[in-house]
Design a protein around this motif. Structure first.
Motif, mmCIF file in Angstrom:
data_model
loop_
_atom_site.group_PDB
_atom_site.id
_atom_site.type_symbol
_atom_site.label_atom_id
_atom_site.label_comp_id
_atom_site.label_asym_id
_atom_site.label_seq_id
_atom_site.Cartn_x
_atom_site.Cartn_y
_atom_site.Cartn_z
ATOM 1 N N GLU A 7 -8.933 -4.049 -0.789
ATOM 2 C CA GLU A 7 -7.517 -3.768 -0.603
ATOM 3 C C GLU A 7 -7.412 -2.891 0.635
ATOM 4 O O GLU A 7 -8.064 -1.849 0.713
ATOM 5 C CB GLU A 7 -6.956 -3.030 -1.815
ATOM 6 N N ALA A 8 -6.642 -3.327 1.618
ATOM 7 C CA ALA A 8 -6.530 -2.564 2.856
ATOM 8 C C ALA A 8 -5.233 -2.916 3.575
ATOM 9 O O ALA A 8 -4.624 -3.946 3.309
ATOM 10 C CB ALA A 8 -7.725 -2.852 3.759
ATOM 11 N N GLY A 9 -4.835 -2.038 4.502
ATOM 12 C CA GLY A 9 -3.634 -2.257 5.303
ATOM 13 C C GLY A 9 -4.003 -2.699 6.706
ATOM 14 O O GLY A 9 -5.040 -2.304 7.245
ATOM 15 N N TYR A 10 -3.139 -3.520 7.290
ATOM 16 C CA TYR A 10 -3.378 -4.078 8.608
ATOM 17 C C TYR A 10 -2.086 -4.074 9.412
ATOM 18 O O TYR A 10 -1.004 -4.232 8.846
ATOM 19 C CB TYR A 10 -3.893 -5.523 8.490
ATOM 20 N N THR A 24 3.021 -2.370 8.646
ATOM 21 C CA THR A 24 1.680 -2.448 8.075
ATOM 22 C C THR A 24 1.772 -3.294 6.815
ATOM 23 O O THR A 24 2.618 -3.039 5.963
ATOM 24 C CB THR A 24 1.142 -1.048 7.735
ATOM 25 N N TYR A 25 0.946 -4.315 6.737
ATOM 26 C CA TYR A 25 0.932 -5.142 5.536
ATOM 27 C C TYR A 25 -0.357 -4.905 4.783
ATOM 28 O O TYR A 25 -1.376 -4.520 5.348
ATOM 29 C CB TYR A 25 1.134 -6.620 5.856
ATOM 30 N N LYS A 26 -0.293 -5.104 3.478
ATOM 31 C CA LYS A 26 -1.429 -4.836 2.611
ATOM 32 C C LYS A 26 -1.944 -6.143 2.030
ATOM 33 O O LYS A 26 -1.158 -6.973 1.560
ATOM 34 C CB LYS A 26 -1.004 -3.889 1.494
ATOM 35 N N LYS A 28 -4.588 -7.565 -0.861
ATOM 36 C CA LYS A 28 -5.364 -7.207 -2.044
ATOM 37 C C LYS A 28 -6.059 -8.473 -2.510
ATOM 38 O O LYS A 28 -5.409 -9.427 -2.925
ATOM 39 C CB LYS A 28 -4.442 -6.679 -3.131
ATOM 40 N N SER A 42 1.597 -7.881 0.710
ATOM 41 C CA SER A 42 2.864 -7.152 0.590
ATOM 42 C C SER A 42 3.045 -6.231 1.789
ATOM 43 O O SER A 42 2.099 -5.928 2.512
ATOM 44 C CB SER A 42 2.901 -6.341 -0.708
ATOM 45 N N LEU A 43 4.277 -5.799 1.975
ATOM 46 C CA LEU A 43 4.592 -4.827 3.017
ATOM 47 C C LEU A 43 5.791 -4.010 2.558
ATOM 48 O O LEU A 43 6.570 -4.448 1.707
ATOM 49 C CB LEU A 43 4.881 -5.513 4.356
ATOM 50 N N THR A 86 9.764 -3.068 -0.926
ATOM 51 C CA THR A 86 8.532 -3.849 -0.828
ATOM 52 C C THR A 86 8.866 -5.335 -0.819
ATOM 53 O O THR A 86 9.610 -5.815 -1.669
ATOM 54 C CB THR A 86 7.592 -3.535 -2.004
#
Length: 110
Positions: A7-10, A24-26, A28, A42-43, A86
């Motif tokens: 799980e990380a943001g980009y 920033t979108y996540k 998972k 998600s964002l 969200t």
């Protein structure tokens, strides 16, 4: 048992009728019991900016790779909603690790 993979943001952009803003979108990612991979995207975006762009419940996420993905808010957005909302894409179901790496190269980094 479902296995949580990452799980990380980009960094990406949200596009509403041609108006874009950094976001920033996540991602998972998890592996299900039956061997398939499921990726949730998600964002979070500012309600007031979304409303000024004419957003009601659908927008486009432009991912780091340039790929576009539809995202949505579960209802019609209005001023009574939280100041940050969200937006989510439909979960992507993927059959193999190779396909996961092709569709979501962000997950390989780091």
């Amino acid at each position: 048992m479902t296995e949580h993979l990452k799980e990380a943001g980009y960094p990406g952009q949200i596009d509403i009728a041609g108006s874009r803003s950094p976001v920033t979108y996540k991602l998972k990612a998890r592996k299900e019991d039956d061997g398939v991979f499921r990726v949730a995207v998600s964002l979070t975006a500012p309600r007031d900016w979304l409303l000024k762009q004419g957003f009601r419940n659908e927008a486009t996420l432009v991912r780091q790779s340039g790929e576009k993905m539809p995202v949505h808010f579960e209802e019609t957005l209005n001023v009574a909603d939280n100041i940050s909302v969200t937006l989510r894409a439909e979960d992507t179901v993927i059959a193999s690790a190779g396909e996961l790496n092709r569709k979501f190269p962000e997950l390989r980094a780091g």
